[in-house]
Design a protein around this motif. Structure first.
Motif, short mmCIF file in Angstrom:
data_model
loop_
_atom_site.label_atom_id
_atom_site.label_comp_id
_atom_site.label_asym_id
_atom_site.label_seq_id
_atom_site.Cartn_x
_atom_site.Cartn_y
_atom_site.Cartn_z
N GLY A 255 0.76 -1.19 -0.01
CA GLY A 255 0.17 0.01 -0.05
C GLY A 255 0.78 1.31 -0.01
N GLU A 256 2.13 1.25 -0.12
CA GLU A 256 3.16 2.28 -0.01
C GLU A 256 3.57 2.60 -1.45
OE1 GLU A 256 4.05 4.48 2.29
OE2 GLU A 256 2.27 3.73 3.51
N PRO A 257 4.10 3.73 -1.85
CA PRO A 257 4.65 3.90 -3.15
C PRO A 257 6.11 3.33 -3.05
CG PRO A 257 4.55 5.98 -1.91
CD PRO A 257 3.78 4.97 -1.03
N TRP A 258 6.75 3.10 -4.21
CA TRP A 258 8.02 3.00 -4.34
C TRP A 258 8.82 4.22 -4.24
CZ3 TRP A 258 10.93 -1.68 -4.85
CH2 TRP A 258 10.11 -2.83 -4.88
N LEU A 259 9.98 4.22 -3.64
CA LEU A 259 10.77 5.20 -3.39
C LEU A 259 12.24 5.17 -4.35
CD1 LEU A 259 10.24 6.36 0.25
CD2 LEU A 259 9.12 7.13 -1.78
N VAL A 260 12.35 6.08 -5.29
CA VAL A 260 13.42 6.20 -6.02
C VAL A 260 14.45 7.30 -5.76
CG1 VAL A 260 14.54 5.49 -8.35
CG2 VAL A 260 12.36 4.71 -7.95
N ARG A 261 15.50 7.03 -5.48
CA ARG A 261 16.50 8.20 -4.85
C ARG A 261 16.68 8.99 -6.28
NH1 ARG A 261 21.83 9.56 -4.70
NH2 ARG A 261 22.72 7.76 -5.60
N LEU A 262 16.61 10.48 -5.95
CA LEU A 262 16.80 11.54 -7.11
C LEU A 262 18.37 12.02 -7.28
CD1 LEU A 262 13.77 13.64 -6.60
CD2 LEU A 262 14.09 12.22 -8.53
N THR A 263 18.80 11.73 -8.28
CA THR A 263 20.35 12.06 -8.46
C THR A 263 20.65 13.61 -8.83
OG1 THR A 263 20.30 11.55 -10.89
CG2 THR A 263 20.88 9.75 -9.38
N ASP A 264 19.45 14.36 -8.81
CA ASP A 264 19.57 15.83 -9.13
C ASP A 264 20.26 16.45 -8.43
OD1 ASP A 264 17.46 16.36 -11.60
OD2 ASP A 264 17.13 14.63 -10.38
N GLU A 265 20.96 17.47 -8.56
CA GLU A 265 21.86 18.45 -7.32
C GLU A 265 20.51 19.19 -6.74
OE1 GLU A 265 25.06 22.14 -7.16
OE2 GLU A 265 24.44 21.05 -9.14
N GLY A 266 20.83 19.00 -5.65
CA GLY A 266 19.71 19.95 -4.49
C GLY A 266 18.44 19.19 -4.42
N ALA A 267 18.60 17.88 -4.56
CA ALA A 267 17.47 17.19 -4.12
C ALA A 267 17.49 16.46 -2.50
CB ALA A 267 17.48 15.69 -4.95
N PHE A 268 17.45 17.60 -1.86
CA PHE A 268 17.23 17.26 -0.43
C PHE A 268 16.66 18.46 0.42
CE2 PHE A 268 21.39 19.75 -1.37
CZ PHE A 268 21.13 20.76 -0.23
N ARG A 269 16.27 18.10 1.52
CA ARG A 269 16.04 19.33 2.34
C ARG A 269 16.64 19.19 4.09
NH1 ARG A 269 9.56 18.65 4.67
NH2 ARG A 269 9.85 16.59 5.56
N ASP A 270 16.95 20.39 4.41
CA ASP A 270 17.74 20.07 5.80
C ASP A 270 16.54 20.18 6.82
OD1 ASP A 270 20.14 20.24 4.77
OD2 ASP A 270 20.08 22.28 4.50
N ILE A 271 16.52 19.53 7.81
CA ILE A 271 15.86 19.68 9.01
C ILE A 271 16.62 20.07 10.10
CG2 ILE A 271 14.19 18.36 10.73
CD1 ILE A 271 13.13 18.23 7.78
N GLY A 272 15.83 21.44 10.81
CA GLY A 272 16.70 22.02 11.76
C GLY A 272 15.95 22.27 13.12
N LEU A 273 16.33 22.91 14.16
CA LEU A 273 15.80 23.01 15.20
C LEU A 273 15.78 24.73 15.40
CD1 LEU A 273 14.66 22.21 17.93
CD2 LEU A 273 16.72 22.35 18.79
N ILE A 274 14.37 25.35 15.41
CA ILE A 274 14.27 27.00 15.89
C ILE A 274 14.05 27.04 17.28
CG2 ILE A 274 13.18 28.93 15.25
CD1 ILE A 274 12.26 27.54 12.76
N TRP A 275 14.79 28.09 17.96
CA TRP A 275 14.60 28.54 19.09
C TRP A 275 14.51 30.09 19.21
CZ3 TRP A 275 19.05 25.91 18.35
CH2 TRP A 275 20.02 26.58 18.55
N SER A 276 14.19 30.85 20.18
CA SER A 276 14.20 32.12 20.30
C SER A 276 15.35 32.61 21.20
CB SER A 276 12.87 32.90 20.94
OG SER A 276 13.02 34.10 21.08
#
Length: 300
Positions: A255-276
């Motif tokens: 029931g889940e899709p197949w995931l194929v890794r992208l080779t394109d430059e910039g194919a990522f996202r950064d996860i970070g922590l924010i505080w004040s």
């Protein structure tokens, strides 16, 4: 006027998308009791704050104007109670955290569970981040910290990267690209795409990647929920650019899709922590922040 703080909390939860039934279950009261309390609140304010839209309640224009002030009251009270609690017992403090929904299925529960193994008496108040509107609950003083891929656009928030998520092309089972380990996005130029709505940061990344690959994607479905996007792909309604989240790209569940890794430059996202930097964190929150910054997180 004699507003009860508990009713303000219920209003806050309903305005954030929680159903009246869920509020009643959490508060261990009857559903009619919650509905009557919300009606009393509207009587005290002098105008409807909520209106029904299908099976859920939505904010009226007056409710949208009232909510930030209700948030301020409830969160100021919570901060005061937390401060007193931590003065009396620093190990029994409360941490308020917001996070992107796509991180709530795997990352946030994993981190909280690990933290509670060492500090079992800590309490957590969790809220959905408001990334789609380009803002942060941290910069508005409503939470201690936020886990997100969207960096704050003001000097009111400090953003520290925690890890990088690889992006994949999600395709239906049996798709011509399903058995590949990696693919260039240009190979999907003629596909129908399912995506987050334009206000989401992941959509911004997806549009940028497609443009860099030389095509404008044909968007056939849009959603505010990443799990829904993946569900539409699994149903054969299109392809999508997504992070793996908690899925194993090498062995998708039924029931889940197949995931194929992208080779394109910039194919990522950064996860970070924010505080004040302007808001002094109480001991429990500071302890959790230090715990997060010390983690060496990875994703698929």
């Amino acid at each position: 006027m004699n507003m009860e703080t508990e009713v303000l909390r219920w209003f806050q939860q309903v305005a954030d998308g929680v159903t009246v039934t869920e509020v009643a279950d959490l508060a261990m009261v009857s559903q009619p009791a919650v509905s009557r309390a919300l009606a009393r609140l509207e009587d005290e304010v002098g105008t409807p704050l909520l209106q029904r839209s299908g099976r859920v309640l939505r904010l009226t224009q007056a409710g949208a104007a009232f909510k930030p002030h209700a948030d301020s009251v409830v969160n100021a009270l919570d901060d005061g109670l937390a401060a007193v609690t931590e003065v009396l017992d620093p190990d029994a403090g409360t941490v308020t955290v917001s996070f992107q929904l796509s991180l709530g299925t795997w990352l946030v529960p994993h981190l909280v569970r690990r933290f509670l193994l060492e500090h079992p008496r800590t309490q957590f108040h969790m809220r959905r981040a408001e990334d789609a509107w380009g803002g942060s609950l941290v910069t508005r003083g409503l939470v201690d910290m936020e886990l997100t891929s969207r960096r704050p656009d003001t000097a009111q928030g400090t953003w520290h990267p925690l890890f990088t998520e690889t992006l994949y092309l999600a395709v239906p089972p049996g798709h011509r690209l399903a058995q590949l380990e990696e693919v260039s996005l240009a190979e999907a130029a003629g596909e129908r795409f399912v995506a987050m709505r334009p206000q989401w940061q992941l959509r911004e990344i997806a549009d940028r990647l497609c443009n860099a690959a030389g095509f404008s994607p044909q968007m056939v479905f849009e959603s505010d929920d990443l799990t829904t996007v993946r569900g539409f792909v699994a149903a054969g309604l299109g392809v999508a650019i997504v992070p793996a989240m908690d899925a194993n790209p090498d062995s998708p569940m039924p029931g889940e899709p197949w995931l194929v890794r992208l080779t394109d430059e910039g194919a990522f996202r950064d996860i970070g922590l924010i505080w004040s930097p302007q808001r002094r964190l109480l001991p429990a929150a500071e302890r959790f922040r230090a715990f997060l910054l010390a983690q060496h997180l990875t994703s698929h």
